[in-house]
Design an enzyme around this catalytic site. Sequence first.
Site, PDB file in Angstrom:
ATOM      1  N   HIS A  72      -8.661   5.576  14.705  1.00 30.73           N
ATOM      2  CA  HIS A  72      -9.107   4.199  14.948  1.00 30.73           C
ATOM      3  C   HIS A  72      -7.939   3.358  15.426  1.00 30.73           C
ATOM      4  O   HIS A  72      -6.914   3.286  14.757  1.00 30.73           O
ATOM      5  CB  HIS A  72      -9.673   3.579  13.659  1.00 30.73           C
ATOM      6  CG  HIS A  72     -11.041   4.052  13.334  1.00 30.73           C
ATOM      7  ND1 HIS A  72     -11.878   3.372  12.495  1.00 30.73           N
ATOM      8  CD2 HIS A  72     -11.728   5.141  13.742  1.00 30.73           C
ATOM      9  CE1 HIS A  72     -13.031   4.021  12.394  1.00 30.73           C
ATOM     10  NE2 HIS A  72     -12.956   5.104  13.136  1.00 30.73           N
ATOM     11  N   TYR A 201     -14.585  -5.835   8.511  1.00 35.18           N
ATOM     12  CA  TYR A 201     -14.304  -6.648   7.316  1.00 35.18           C
ATOM     13  C   TYR A 201     -15.041  -7.963   7.496  1.00 35.18           C
ATOM     14  O   TYR A 201     -14.740  -8.711   8.435  1.00 35.18           O
ATOM     15  CB  TYR A 201     -12.804  -6.933   7.197  1.00 35.18           C
ATOM     16  CG  TYR A 201     -11.984  -5.752   6.722  1.00 35.18           C
ATOM     17  CD1 TYR A 201     -11.592  -4.748   7.584  1.00 35.18           C
ATOM     18  CD2 TYR A 201     -11.589  -5.665   5.385  1.00 35.18           C
ATOM     19  CE1 TYR A 201     -10.831  -3.676   7.136  1.00 35.18           C
ATOM     20  CE2 TYR A 201     -10.827  -4.603   4.924  1.00 35.18           C
ATOM     21  CZ  TYR A 201     -10.454  -3.610   5.807  1.00 35.18           C
ATOM     22  OH  TYR A 201      -9.702  -2.554   5.366  1.00 35.18           O
ATOM     23  N   PRO A 293      -8.521  -2.500  -3.239  1.00 35.09           N
ATOM     24  CA  PRO A 293      -8.705  -1.610  -2.086  1.00 35.09           C
ATOM     25  C   PRO A 293      -8.847  -2.306  -0.731  1.00 35.09           C
ATOM     26  O   PRO A 293      -8.952  -1.631   0.295  1.00 35.09           O
ATOM     27  CB  PRO A 293      -9.988  -0.839  -2.438  1.00 35.09           C
ATOM     28  CG  PRO A 293     -10.689  -1.682  -3.428  1.00 35.09           C
ATOM     29  CD  PRO A 293      -9.666  -2.471  -4.160  1.00 35.09           C
ATOM     30  N   LYS A 297      -4.774   0.795   0.742  1.00 37.91           N
ATOM     31  CA  LYS A 297      -3.401   1.238   0.560  1.00 37.91           C
ATOM     32  C   LYS A 297      -3.143   2.205  -0.601  1.00 37.91           C
ATOM     33  O   LYS A 297      -2.072   2.829  -0.652  1.00 37.91           O
ATOM     34  CB  LYS A 297      -2.492   0.009   0.332  1.00 37.91           C
ATOM     35  CG  LYS A 297      -2.394  -0.901   1.525  1.00 37.91           C
ATOM     36  CD  LYS A 297      -1.724  -0.200   2.682  1.00 37.91           C
ATOM     37  CE  LYS A 297      -1.691  -1.017   3.936  1.00 37.91           C
ATOM     38  NZ  LYS A 297      -1.594  -0.209   5.136  1.00 37.91           N
ATOM     39  N   TYR A 385      -1.178  -3.026   8.238  1.00 41.44           N
ATOM     40  CA  TYR A 385      -2.372  -2.191   8.096  1.00 41.44           C
ATOM     41  C   TYR A 385      -2.100  -0.738   8.497  1.00 41.44           C
ATOM     42  O   TYR A 385      -2.551   0.193   7.845  1.00 41.44           O
ATOM     43  CB  TYR A 385      -3.529  -2.778   8.933  1.00 41.44           C
ATOM     44  CG  TYR A 385      -4.875  -2.298   8.482  1.00 41.44           C
ATOM     45  CD1 TYR A 385      -5.524  -2.899   7.402  1.00 41.44           C
ATOM     46  CD2 TYR A 385      -5.497  -1.224   9.095  1.00 41.44           C
ATOM     47  CE1 TYR A 385      -6.747  -2.439   6.960  1.00 41.44           C
ATOM     48  CE2 TYR A 385      -6.727  -0.756   8.662  1.00 41.44           C
ATOM     49  CZ  TYR A 385      -7.346  -1.372   7.592  1.00 41.44           C
ATOM     50  OH  TYR A 385      -8.557  -0.904   7.155  1.00 41.44           O
TER      51      TYR A 385
HETATM   52  C1  LIG Z   1     -12.743   4.899  -8.848  1.00 34.35           C
HETATM   53  C2  LIG Z   1     -11.761   4.684  -7.730  1.00 34.35           C
HETATM   54  C3  LIG Z   1     -12.241   4.361  -6.459  1.00 34.35           C
HETATM   55  C4  LIG Z   1     -11.337   4.128  -5.428  1.00 34.35           C
HETATM   56  N1  LIG Z   1     -11.834   3.777  -4.225  1.00 34.35           N
HETATM   57  C5  LIG Z   1     -10.976   3.496  -3.222  1.00 34.35           C
HETATM   58  C6  LIG Z   1     -11.470   3.094  -1.968  1.00 34.35           C
HETATM   59  O1  LIG Z   1     -12.661   3.003  -1.763  1.00 34.35           O
HETATM   60  N2  LIG Z   1     -10.560   2.802  -0.990  1.00 34.35           N
HETATM   61  C7  LIG Z   1      -9.205   2.887  -1.209  1.00 34.35           C
HETATM   62  O2  LIG Z   1      -8.411   2.614  -0.304  1.00 34.35           O
HETATM   63  N3  LIG Z   1      -8.712   3.285  -2.389  1.00 34.35           N
HETATM   64  C8  LIG Z   1      -9.557   3.590  -3.391  1.00 34.35           C
HETATM   65  N4  LIG Z   1      -9.078   3.970  -4.594  1.00 34.35           N
HETATM   66  C9  LIG Z   1      -7.618   4.116  -4.732  1.00 34.35           C
HETATM   67  C10 LIG Z   1      -7.103   5.495  -4.393  1.00 34.35           C
HETATM   68  O3  LIG Z   1      -8.116   6.437  -4.465  1.00 34.35           O
HETATM   69  C11 LIG Z   1      -5.939   5.831  -5.349  1.00 34.35           C
HETATM   70  O4  LIG Z   1      -4.928   4.876  -5.115  1.00 34.35           O
HETATM   71  C12 LIG Z   1      -5.380   7.230  -5.191  1.00 34.35           C
HETATM   72  O5  LIG Z   1      -6.308   8.187  -5.682  1.00 34.35           O
HETATM   73  C13 LIG Z   1      -4.055   7.375  -5.951  1.00 34.35           C
HETATM   74  O6  LIG Z   1      -3.661   8.727  -6.006  1.00 34.35           O
HETATM   75  P1  LIG Z   1      -2.887   9.282  -7.272  1.00 34.35           P
HETATM   76  O7  LIG Z   1      -2.628  10.721  -6.976  1.00 34.35           O
HETATM   77  O8  LIG Z   1      -1.757   8.404  -7.597  1.00 34.35           O
HETATM   78  O9  LIG Z   1      -3.892   9.132  -8.488  1.00 34.35           O
HETATM   79  P2  LIG Z   1      -5.322   9.817  -8.750  1.00 34.35           P
HETATM   80  O10 LIG Z   1      -6.009  10.095  -7.488  1.00 34.35           O
HETATM   81  O11 LIG Z   1      -5.989   8.969  -9.771  1.00 34.35           O
HETATM   82  O12 LIG Z   1      -4.943  11.219  -9.393  1.00 34.35           O
HETATM   83  C14 LIG Z   1      -4.492  11.339 -10.715  1.00 34.35           C
HETATM   84  C15 LIG Z   1      -4.955  12.687 -11.254  1.00 34.35           C
HETATM   85  O13 LIG Z   1      -4.420  12.876 -12.564  1.00 34.35           O
HETATM   86  C16 LIG Z   1      -5.436  13.431 -13.387  1.00 34.35           C
HETATM   87  N5  LIG Z   1      -5.096  13.106 -14.769  1.00 34.35           N
HETATM   88  C17 LIG Z   1      -5.283  11.960 -15.448  1.00 34.35           C
HETATM   89  N6  LIG Z   1      -4.801  12.059 -16.697  1.00 34.35           N
HETATM   90  C18 LIG Z   1      -4.280  13.311 -16.806  1.00 34.35           C
HETATM   91  C19 LIG Z   1      -3.636  14.011 -17.860  1.00 34.35           C
HETATM   92  N7  LIG Z   1      -3.448  13.444 -19.059  1.00 34.35           N
HETATM   93  N8  LIG Z   1      -3.228  15.273 -17.639  1.00 34.35           N
HETATM   94  C20 LIG Z   1      -3.422  15.871 -16.432  1.00 34.35           C
HETATM   95  N9  LIG Z   1      -4.049  15.247 -15.384  1.00 34.35           N
HETATM   96  C21 LIG Z   1      -4.453  13.979 -15.582  1.00 34.35           C
HETATM   97  C22 LIG Z   1      -6.718  12.764 -12.883  1.00 34.35           C
HETATM   98  O14 LIG Z   1      -7.863  13.522 -13.217  1.00 34.35           O
HETATM   99  C23 LIG Z   1      -6.469  12.750 -11.378  1.00 34.35           C
HETATM  100  O15 LIG Z   1      -6.940  13.905 -10.733  1.00 34.35           O
HETATM  101  C24 LIG Z   1      -9.947   4.236  -5.644  1.00 34.35           C
HETATM  102  C25 LIG Z   1      -9.475   4.582  -6.909  1.00 34.35           C
HETATM  103  C26 LIG Z   1     -10.366   4.790  -7.953  1.00 34.35           C
HETATM  104  C27 LIG Z   1      -9.815   5.152  -9.307  1.00 34.35           C
END
Ligand SMILES: Cc1cc2nc3c(=O)[nH]c(=O)nc-3n(C[C@H](O)[C@H](O)[C@H](O)COP(=O)(O)OP(=O)(O)OC[C@H]3O[C@@H](n4cnc5c(N)ncnc54)[C@H](O)[C@@H]3O)c2cc1C
Length: 392
Positions: A72, A201, A293, A297, A385
């Site tokens: 995009h 948006y 969101p 980011k 962005y």
């Molecule tokens: C419900 C939800 C919806 C979202 N929707 C959007 C969206 O529409 N657009 C957007 O831009 N961003 C969105 N986000 C934000 C984006 O998805 C996150 O910023 C991104 O997933 C961050 O990645 P991460 O690896 O840091 O954490 P996560 O993806 O949360 O990964 C963390 C992992 O650690 C695991 N975990 C947790 N506790 C433990 C433990 N004690 N031991 C072992 N493993 C554990 C979890 O199961 C998970 O798999 C959303 C986030 C959430 C929570």
Amino acid sequence: MRTQVGIIGAGPAGLMLAHLLAREKIESVVLEVRSREYVQERVRAGVLEQGTVDLMRAAGVGARLAHEGLLHRGIELRFARGRHRIDLSELTDGAAITIYGQNEVIKDLTDARVATGQPIFFECATVSVHGFDAEQPTIRFAHGGTEHELRCDYIAGCDGFHGVCRSSIPASALTLYERVYPFAWLGILAAVAPSSEELIYSHHERGFALHSMRSPKLTRLYLQCAPDEKLEAWPDVRIWEELDRRFEIDGGWSLKRGPITHKGITEMRSFVAEPMQYGRLFLAGDAAHIVPPTGAKGLNLAIADVRVLARALAEYYRSGERAMLEEYSRICLRRVWKVQRFSWWMTAMLHRFDEHNAFDARRQMAELDYLTSSRAAAQSLAENYVGLPIQW
Ligand SMILES: Cc1cc2nc3c(=O)[nH]c(=O)nc-3n(C[C@H](O)[C@H](O)[C@H](O)COP(=O)(O)OP(=O)(O)OC[C@H]3O[C@@H](n4cnc5c(N)ncnc54)[C@H](O)[C@@H]3O)c2cc1C
């Protein structure tokens, strides 16, 4: 069990870190509480910054992304019944965003992990971290009914906002910064082709709406709603009618409808824990910070953190030099706060706030008018962005 880096969490941060370390011949073990299927099917983010795409390609996990990702070069802003395009590429010397679901990123990274033959344990229980303030950290966990102890040089806390790592750091060692917004997003995934080639948006007096997509056959739509909204109050027909209202423009436009395959409510929060390191425990991604969101980011910030961490760990294992590891938090936080600012700004500009008066409403409209009539203003949005560089 022993490894060099113990990684907690198989989200984007944990899996990308494991992959980057494997390319540097650094051993790691990945521990995840959920099943592989659950992690791969979770519907979350879908907008990849230019830097995230470049990293996936350079790291050898971009083949499917190159075929299936949707490039995009612009986004659309709607307000006051009009539409305005922000040409991201023209304003940023050719940079762009790519639409590719977070679950697809997870599939690619999990496949790459499994291909290395290095350990990844799904469905772990009772994960806890110990001794990270001294020289020999350990992770205890149960898997398949057996208790394990994993000794490692370093622990990467990539376990998201509700994980165990951040809360295992003494409270006195962290400063927490937080803002909770007085609204949430009701998000749906619909099995229908997107109604627009680019993201829309929409700022509307009834509340914000976003038209996004995950593939040529899957549309992702969001509506601003109350923070305590109940999904039961939103039958499909109500969702479609509300979306129609919020995307309405002069001259007409219609939103394609299709079967809703997923519905969820996402709370809106800005959060930062400082520093992102305590002894031999490093926090990355949502474990250290959350953004609303609106700026798309969260996933990209998680990837940027582990890019820094992987480079710092590689330097340590190559030379024994810890200088960059000690700089990890400072390097990440400098970018994290700029991304926090941008995500807050997009959120504040586009949403309806109950406490706003007529002055605030006019000010919001002036901001959108400025953004869509000034090249300087549009360029600032565009460079944020598509993604700011990491300042090492
Ligand atoms: C419900 C939800 C919806 C979202 N929707 C959007 C969206 O529409 N657009 C957007 O831009 N961003 C969105 N986000 C934000 C984006 O998805 C996150 O910023 C991104 O997933 C961050 O990645 P991460 O690896 O840091 O954490 P996560 O993806 O949360 O990964 C963390 C992992 O650690 C695991 N975990 C947790 N506790 C433990 C433990 N004690 N031991 C072992 N493993 C554990 C979890 O199961 C998970 O798999 C959303 C986030 C959430 C929570």
